[in-house]
Enzyme design. Structure first.
Site, short mmCIF file in Angstrom:
data_model
loop_
_atom_site.label_atom_id
_atom_site.label_comp_id
_atom_site.label_asym_id
_atom_site.label_seq_id
_atom_site.Cartn_x
_atom_site.Cartn_y
_atom_site.Cartn_z
N CYS A 227 14.90 -25.81 25.62
CA CYS A 227 13.75 -25.49 25.33
C CYS A 227 13.51 -23.88 25.04
O CYS A 227 14.30 -23.20 26.13
CB CYS A 227 12.77 -25.75 26.46
SG CYS A 227 11.14 -25.06 26.81
N ASN A 228 13.13 -23.46 23.97
CA ASN A 228 12.92 -21.99 24.07
C ASN A 228 12.31 -21.25 25.10
O ASN A 228 12.46 -20.07 25.42
CB ASN A 228 12.53 -21.67 22.66
CG ASN A 228 13.56 -21.89 21.67
OD1 ASN A 228 14.37 -20.80 21.27
ND2 ASN A 228 13.95 -22.94 21.13
N THR A 229 11.04 -21.80 25.26
CA THR A 229 10.13 -21.41 26.23
C THR A 229 10.89 -21.05 27.45
O THR A 229 10.88 -19.99 28.25
CB THR A 229 8.83 -22.20 26.47
OG1 THR A 229 8.33 -22.53 25.14
CG2 THR A 229 7.76 -21.53 27.16
N CYS B 79 11.47 -22.66 18.48
CA CYS B 79 11.10 -23.93 19.31
C CYS B 79 11.94 -25.00 18.91
O CYS B 79 11.77 -25.48 17.85
CB CYS B 79 9.56 -23.80 19.28
SG CYS B 79 9.02 -25.33 20.29
N THR B 80 12.24 -25.85 20.14
CA THR B 80 13.32 -26.99 19.57
C THR B 80 12.32 -28.21 19.15
O THR B 80 12.98 -28.96 18.61
CB THR B 80 14.10 -27.38 20.98
OG1 THR B 80 13.00 -27.62 21.81
CG2 THR B 80 14.95 -26.38 21.20
N HIS B 81 11.08 -28.02 19.16
CA HIS B 81 10.14 -28.91 18.39
C HIS B 81 10.27 -28.82 17.17
O HIS B 81 10.14 -29.80 16.38
CB HIS B 81 8.89 -29.04 18.98
CG HIS B 81 8.55 -29.85 20.21
ND1 HIS B 81 9.04 -29.21 21.36
CD2 HIS B 81 7.76 -30.91 20.51
CE1 HIS B 81 8.56 -30.04 22.51
NE2 HIS B 81 7.75 -31.05 21.95
N GLU C 175 3.80 -33.57 18.89
CA GLU C 175 4.00 -34.52 20.08
C GLU C 175 2.85 -35.70 20.18
O GLU C 175 2.88 -36.84 20.34
CB GLU C 175 3.47 -33.87 21.51
CG GLU C 175 4.88 -32.98 21.87
CD GLU C 175 5.93 -34.07 22.65
OE1 GLU C 175 5.68 -34.84 22.88
OE2 GLU C 175 7.06 -33.52 22.72
N ASP D 227 13.88 -30.40 28.52
CA ASP D 227 12.85 -29.91 27.51
C ASP D 227 11.57 -30.21 28.07
O ASP D 227 11.46 -31.16 29.00
CB ASP D 227 13.10 -30.22 25.97
CG ASP D 227 11.81 -29.40 25.19
OD1 ASP D 227 11.58 -28.35 25.15
OD2 ASP D 227 11.26 -30.45 24.32
N SER D 228 10.50 -29.91 27.50
CA SER D 228 9.29 -30.39 27.91
C SER D 228 8.70 -31.74 27.43
O SER D 228 7.80 -32.32 27.80
CB SER D 228 8.00 -29.41 27.44
OG SER D 228 8.22 -29.10 25.99
N TYR E 261 4.69 -26.63 27.54
CA TYR E 261 5.55 -25.43 28.23
C TYR E 261 4.98 -24.11 27.79
O TYR E 261 4.71 -23.00 28.50
CB TYR E 261 6.79 -25.26 28.41
CG TYR E 261 7.53 -26.15 29.47
CD1 TYR E 261 6.99 -27.14 30.19
CD2 TYR E 261 8.85 -26.00 29.73
CE1 TYR E 261 7.40 -27.88 31.11
CE2 TYR E 261 9.42 -26.82 30.53
CZ TYR E 261 8.93 -27.82 31.42
OH TYR E 261 9.27 -28.48 32.40
N GLY E 262 4.48 -24.02 26.47
CA GLY E 262 4.45 -22.71 25.70
C GLY E 262 3.27 -21.89 26.31
O GLY E 262 3.34 -20.75 25.94
N1 DGL Z 1 10.33 -27.32 22.85
C1 DGL Z 1 10.05 -26.24 23.76
C2 DGL Z 1 10.35 -24.92 23.19
O1 DGL Z 1 11.47 -24.84 22.48
C3 DGL Z 1 8.73 -26.46 24.53
C4 DGL Z 1 7.60 -26.19 23.75
C5 DGL Z 1 6.10 -26.36 24.79
O2 DGL Z 1 6.32 -27.46 25.54
O3 DGL Z 1 5.37 -25.93 24.48
O4 DGL Z 1 9.69 -24.00 23.36
#
Ligand code: DGL
Length: 271
Positions: free
Chosen positions: A75-77, A188-190, A156, A12-13, A44-45
């Protein structure tokens, strides 16, 4: 030939994928995980699809060098914009799993005729991947998508369960787009880190779906189907970050109470 003793590679990011790793630890306690958090490139988004694809390929190389049996894009992105490309890149070397398909399967099974909301990064929402996959399965579902780009930096930076995060959550989730939704996918996994804050915003009237458990179950099925399940006693996970952040360490310790093997490895400087 892949063997059960080989680890699961996850990336993931940043801290987001730890929500998925934690669900895997619950459901598959005998599996060793090697986690890569690309904190040097976070978030990443808001990056372009081609950049995310390049990052994902390099991380795949790193994890393949560690002899993983599965590559899990936590990571969803990256799942939205780089999954197809990674499948092609990795070929039949290891199994590649994304976090969107398990969530889509869950939602189409449990909410077949409802109005469903999806929140995620700009990259995930603009890709239209959730909507396309959900409607591809079940035409009767109405999908309402909303990008909530400040959530990742907010999380974060450790702004969770406080006034600042409450204000940002209220500002995004009051959007007209999400009126009348029955359930909300945390795309989003966050976001599972602020799941209870989101539930509270909706006065617990909306089902807030976090895909971590669905992903762990999906992974379990794949491993079992290919006779790759491991039941090691103390698998000893390894965590790599491309840039050290105190928050990553704190969250990783929260999810994995054991002594944490955290290694700083900037794979970008080595190439
Ligand atoms: N946790 C990630 C996701 O699920 C990345 C989010 C990011 O880095 O912007 O999209």
């Amino acid at each position: 030939m892949l063997k059960p003793e080989q680890p699961i590679g996850i990336f993931d990011s940043g801290v987001g994928g730890l929500t998925v790793a934690s669900a895997i630890k619950q459901q598959l306690p005998g599996e060793k995980m090697i986690y890569f958090g690309d904190t040097a490139h976070l978030p990443y988004g808001d990056k372009s699809a081609s950049t995310i694809r390049a990052y994902s390929r390099r991380i795949a190389d790193f994890l393949l060098d560690k002899q993983v049996k599965v590559l899990l894009i936590a990571c969803n992105t990256a799942s939205a914009v780089a999954y197809r490309d990674l499948l092609e890149y990795v070929g039949d070397r290891v199994h590649v799993v994304n976090v969107i398909d398990p969530a889509v399967e869950f939602i189409t099974r449990h909410y077949p005729n409802e109005t469903v909301g999806v929140i995620g990064t700009k990259g995930t929402i603009q890709s239209g991947t959730y909507e396309r996959k959900i409607l591809g399965h079940k035409k009767g579902i109405r999908v309402r998508s909303l990008a909530t780009p400040l959530f990742v930096p907010m999380i974060e930076e450790g702004f969770v369960y406080d006034d600042i995060s409450n204000a940002i959550i209220r500002s995004y989730l009051s959007s007209e787009t999400l009126r009348e939704i029955k359930s909300l996918i945390l795309g989003c996994t966050h976001y599972p880190i602020i799941k209870n804050q989101i539930r509270k915003f909706f006065n617990f009237q909306v089902d807030v779906i976090d895909s971590a458990n669905a992903v762990a179950t999906y992974l379990k099925n794949i491993l079992s189907r290919h006779q790759l399940l491991n039941d090691a006693d103390q698998p000893g996970h390894l965590f790599y970050v491309s840039d050290y952040t105190e928050y990553f360490e704190a969250i990783a310790r929260m999810f994995f109470e054991e002594r944490l093997n955290l290694v700083l490895q900037n794979i970008w400087q080595e190439t």
